[in-house]
Motif scaffolding. Structure first.
Motif, mmCIF file in Angstrom:
data_model
loop_
_atom_site.group_PDB
_atom_site.id
_atom_site.type_symbol
_atom_site.label_atom_id
_atom_site.label_comp_id
_atom_site.label_asym_id
_atom_site.label_seq_id
_atom_site.Cartn_x
_atom_site.Cartn_y
_atom_site.Cartn_z
ATOM 1 N N VAL A 1 0.842 -1.202 0.000
ATOM 2 C CA VAL A 1 0.000 0.000 0.000
ATOM 3 C C VAL A 1 0.875 1.249 0.000
ATOM 4 C CG1 VAL A 1 -1.661 1.334 1.352
ATOM 5 C CG2 VAL A 1 -1.955 -1.132 1.116
ATOM 6 N N ILE A 2 1.880 1.270 0.868
ATOM 7 C CA ILE A 2 2.727 2.457 0.961
ATOM 8 C C ILE A 2 3.508 2.659 -0.346
ATOM 9 C CG2 ILE A 2 4.713 3.484 2.157
ATOM 10 C CD1 ILE A 2 2.395 3.575 3.957
ATOM 11 N N GLY A 3 4.071 1.584 -0.864
ATOM 12 C CA GLY A 3 4.857 1.705 -2.095
ATOM 13 C C GLY A 3 4.027 2.240 -3.248
ATOM 14 N N ILE A 4 2.844 1.685 -3.421
ATOM 15 C CA ILE A 4 1.993 2.122 -4.528
ATOM 16 C C ILE A 4 1.507 3.552 -4.299
ATOM 17 C CG2 ILE A 4 -0.244 1.715 -5.635
ATOM 18 C CD1 ILE A 4 0.352 -1.329 -5.236
ATOM 19 N N ALA A 5 1.135 3.868 -3.054
ATOM 20 C CA ALA A 5 0.669 5.228 -2.756
ATOM 21 C C ALA A 5 1.772 6.242 -3.029
ATOM 22 C CB ALA A 5 0.218 5.320 -1.294
ATOM 23 N N MET A 6 3.015 5.884 -2.668
ATOM 24 C CA MET A 6 4.124 6.825 -2.880
ATOM 25 C C MET A 6 4.325 7.101 -4.366
ATOM 26 S SD MET A 6 6.888 5.566 -0.032
ATOM 27 C CE MET A 6 8.276 6.545 -0.617
ATOM 28 N N GLU A 7 4.257 6.055 -5.174
ATOM 29 C CA GLU A 7 4.481 6.263 -6.612
ATOM 30 C C GLU A 7 3.299 6.982 -7.262
ATOM 31 O OE1 GLU A 7 7.189 6.001 -8.139
ATOM 32 O OE2 GLU A 7 8.392 4.825 -6.737
ATOM 33 N N LEU A 8 2.089 6.594 -6.866
ATOM 34 C CA LEU A 8 0.914 7.246 -7.463
ATOM 35 C C LEU A 8 0.849 8.728 -7.100
ATOM 36 C CD1 LEU A 8 -2.012 4.659 -7.189
ATOM 37 C CD2 LEU A 8 -0.678 5.300 -9.199
ATOM 38 N N SER A 9 1.388 9.072 -5.934
ATOM 39 C CA SER A 9 1.318 10.466 -5.503
ATOM 40 C C SER A 9 2.058 11.387 -6.462
ATOM 41 C CB SER A 9 1.906 10.614 -4.097
ATOM 42 O OG SER A 9 3.327 10.519 -4.147
ATOM 43 N N THR A 10 2.984 10.822 -7.237
ATOM 44 C CA THR A 10 3.744 11.690 -8.151
ATOM 45 C C THR A 10 2.866 12.198 -9.290
ATOM 46 O OG1 THR A 10 4.496 9.792 -9.441
ATOM 47 C CG2 THR A 10 5.927 10.535 -7.673
ATOM 48 N N LEU A 11 1.670 11.665 -9.418
ATOM 49 C CA LEU A 11 0.724 12.215 -10.396
ATOM 50 C C LEU A 11 0.356 13.645 -10.043
ATOM 51 C CD1 LEU A 11 -1.767 9.237 -10.904
ATOM 52 C CD2 LEU A 11 -0.287 10.239 -12.642
ATOM 53 N N VAL A 12 0.244 13.904 -8.743
ATOM 54 C CA VAL A 12 -0.213 15.229 -8.327
ATOM 55 C C VAL A 12 0.837 15.992 -7.528
ATOM 56 C CG1 VAL A 12 -2.695 14.802 -8.368
ATOM 57 C CG2 VAL A 12 -1.363 14.089 -6.384
ATOM 58 N N LEU A 13 1.850 15.309 -6.994
ATOM 59 C CA LEU A 13 2.855 15.980 -6.169
ATOM 60 C C LEU A 13 4.226 15.835 -6.801
ATOM 61 C CD1 LEU A 13 1.808 14.684 -2.630
ATOM 62 C CD2 LEU A 13 1.525 17.010 -3.476
ATOM 63 N N GLU A 14 5.129 16.712 -6.412
ATOM 64 C CA GLU A 14 6.524 16.566 -6.805
ATOM 65 C C GLU A 14 7.063 15.248 -6.247
ATOM 66 O OE1 GLU A 14 8.897 18.790 -8.302
ATOM 67 O OE2 GLU A 14 7.038 19.635 -9.116
ATOM 68 N N PRO A 15 7.900 14.536 -7.010
ATOM 69 C CA PRO A 15 8.441 13.258 -6.513
ATOM 70 C C PRO A 15 9.200 13.382 -5.187
ATOM 71 C CG PRO A 15 8.879 13.509 -8.849
ATOM 72 C CD PRO A 15 8.286 14.812 -8.385
ATOM 73 N N THR A 16 9.744 14.582 -4.915
ATOM 74 C CA THR A 16 10.474 14.754 -3.653
ATOM 75 C C THR A 16 9.566 14.564 -2.446
ATOM 76 O OG1 THR A 16 10.303 17.050 -4.353
ATOM 77 C CG2 THR A 16 12.526 16.177 -3.962
ATOM 78 N N TYR A 17 8.255 14.667 -2.655
ATOM 79 C CA TYR A 17 7.340 14.543 -1.526
ATOM 80 C C TYR A 17 6.946 13.091 -1.244
ATOM 81 C CZ TYR A 17 6.750 19.597 -1.445
ATOM 82 O OH TYR A 17 6.978 20.928 -1.338
#
Lengths: 234, 285
Positions: B244-260
């Motif tokens: 869950v964490i791994g997928i959420a982290m990667e999917l978040s780059t759709l809307v957030l900067e990857p640094t986040y």
């Protein structure tokens, strides 16, 4: 020479002694019950026998061998089983796994021991794949006792086996205890349901303030008016 | 399509986090403290792998068992020399000491291998194209390796005496002691398992990117997030939590900067602690 002999022991959890010159004798094959008011040191006495409470002075002998202050691991190997009062199963593990853990120190075939436990408690055989934490209070008590029986102990100690059980299960648990005793296993237990426990006890012991106050057969203690008034609630 | 591609990356990252989180979760379950040096144990595992990859010219996957063995050995040495002496104190002291171990391990790694980045293999990997998705061969190896190890851990925990004893100690420590389970031996087994899984996570991290002395420290937070999400003390929860964490982290780059990305893991962890501290499946609090 008695099977279990506790002579004049002093000890507790550091600081004040809870056991102050306590004596206890249990003969082979008996059911011995310790009763007494809260804080009398009943559970502490059993824990001292099992090495969970430090004994500062006095001696404890099982079958003539000194056993005071030995780690639980060694007590288990010496044929002493102990069932704590609460939280006495491994809740996320199945009934079968609980029993397997009971036999952890053994390296031989444990199937005969497990079959014996299943003979004693057929309910456990039916539910061997069930996580112990999901079972009723009475069934959990079977798992807890079964776990301790996997080492085929000579002496089994039970700390308030009926605590928190409904009346129906309390009767069942005393039946279980009698059946275990029928296998020739000596039992020592602490019990809040003093009357029912003393009815099945070969030997009853009243403990108060860390010392033995009365000792007699269970029925005699029940008949003793002084004991009844002071310790059994009239 | 972009979402699917990120899912692929998420599964790869999740596989790595899972392997780290299994160790964190089991160490917490049995020793009752959050092991802060776990990230640096991953780093150590990655560099042990490099020793064999660079020295013997074998592939990172072939070096994996060796790195796991060596890291497990280090975990035992650290436990026996440092943590063991502190077991009778409060858990918070163990936690702080593990922070010290983390710094010490990282400094040692810098001393031995230097502060610069290293790679297992230079050169370009030709990615597979599957239905328009880019999948590097290493990604396949990482996911397959992680699945294999998770299955192995599962079999170990459910089929072996030692594995069951670990679950028993995690379930009810006091009862395990009166049952006659040898606590110190089981604790050693836990470090072997945790250390080996951390090393595998480290080697996989190195295969995914490059090795540097803070590679493991960088994922410690998501690893903790994964362990907490799954219900700390429950190795099976850690598997789900890692994914869950791994997928959420990667999917978040759709809307957030990857640094986040780490911040996303942190946010999930905090939200979980507020809403359901016992984890998705009701672990320990």
């Amino acid at each position: 020479m008695s099977f279990l002999e506790v002579r004049d022991i002093y000890g507790g959890y550091g600081g004040l002694d809870i056991l102050r010159g306590t004596d206890l004798t249990v003969e082979r094959g008996e059911i011995a019950v310790i009763v007494g008011p809260n804080g009398a040191g009943k559970s502490t006495l059993m824990k001292a026998v099992f090495g969970l409470v430090k004994v500062r002075q006095g001696r404890i002998a099982l079958d003539g061998e000194e056993i005071a202050n030995q780690p639980p691991e060694r007590m288990v190997r010496r044929g002493v089983g102990y069932v704590p009062q609460e939280r006495n199963v491994f809740p996320t593990m199945t009934v079968r796994e609980n029993l397997e853990m009971g036999a952890y120190p053994r390296s031989d075939d444990i199937r005969p021991a497990m079959d014996r436990v299943f003979d004693l408690f057929p309910r456990l055989a039916e539910r061997q794949g069930q996580p112990a934490g999901l079972m009723s209070g009475g069934e959990r008590q079977m798992v807890a006792m079964g776990r301790a029986l996997m080492m085929e102990p000579r002496l089994l100690m039970l700390d308030e086996p009926t605590a928190g059980l409904s009346p129906k299960f309390i009767g069942q648990t005393f039946d279980m205890i009698r059946r275990v005793n029928g296998l020739g296993i000596t039992l020592l237990m602490v019990e809040q349901n003093a009357r029912q426990a003393l009815e099945i006890a070969h030997r009853g012991l009243v403990l108060a303030m860390g010392r033995k106050r009365y000792e007699d057969s269970g029925p005699n203690l029940l008949a003793n008016r002084e004991v009844a008034e002071m310790f059994l609630g009239g | 399509m972009e979402v699917l591609q990120l899912l692929v990356y998420g599964v790869v990252l999740g596989s790595i986090l899972t392997l780290g989180a299994i160790g964190v979760s089991m160490i917490f379950g049995i020793l009752r403290f959050a092991h802060f040096a776990h990230g640096d144990m991953m780093t150590l595992g990655a560099y042990f792998g490099l020793v064999f990859v660079a020295g013997a010219g074998i592939s990172p996957l072939a070096a994996l068992p060796l790195a796991m063995g060596l890291t497990a050995g280090v975990a035992i040495v650290v436990d026996q020399t440092i943590y063991r002496r502190l077991r009778r104190t409060q858990p918070v002291i163990l936690l702080i000491s593990s922070f010290g171990i983390a710094l010490a391990l990282r400094s040692l790694i810098q001393l031995v291998w230097g502060p610069n980045s290293e790679v297992y293999r230079s050169g370009i990997q030709i990615p597979h194209r599957v239905f328009g998705l880019v999948v590097k061969p290493d990604h396949l190896w990482i996911v397959c390796g992680a699945v294999g190890l998770v299955v192995a851990v599962h079999l170990f925990l459910t089929r072996t005496k030692m594995g069951k004893a670990m679950r028993a100690m995690s379930d009810n420590m006091d009862l395990a002691l009166v049952t006659g389970i040898p606590a110190e031996r089981v604790i050693m087994g836990t470090w072997v398992l945790g250390g080996a899984m951390a090393a595998a996570a480290g080697v996989f991290l190195g295969m995914d990117t490059r090795l540097h002395p803070t590679i493991g420290w960088g994922v410690l937070l998501p690893v903790f997030a994964a362990a907490i999400l799954g219900g700390i003390g429950k190795p099976y929860g850690a598997i789900a939590g890692g994914m869950v964490i791994g997928i959420a982290m990667e999917l978040s780059t759709l809307v957030l900067e990857p640094t986040y990305k780490p911040a996303v893991a942190f946010a999930i962890m905090v939200a979980m602690l507020v809403v359901r501290p016992s984890g998705l499946f009701g672990g320990r609090t």
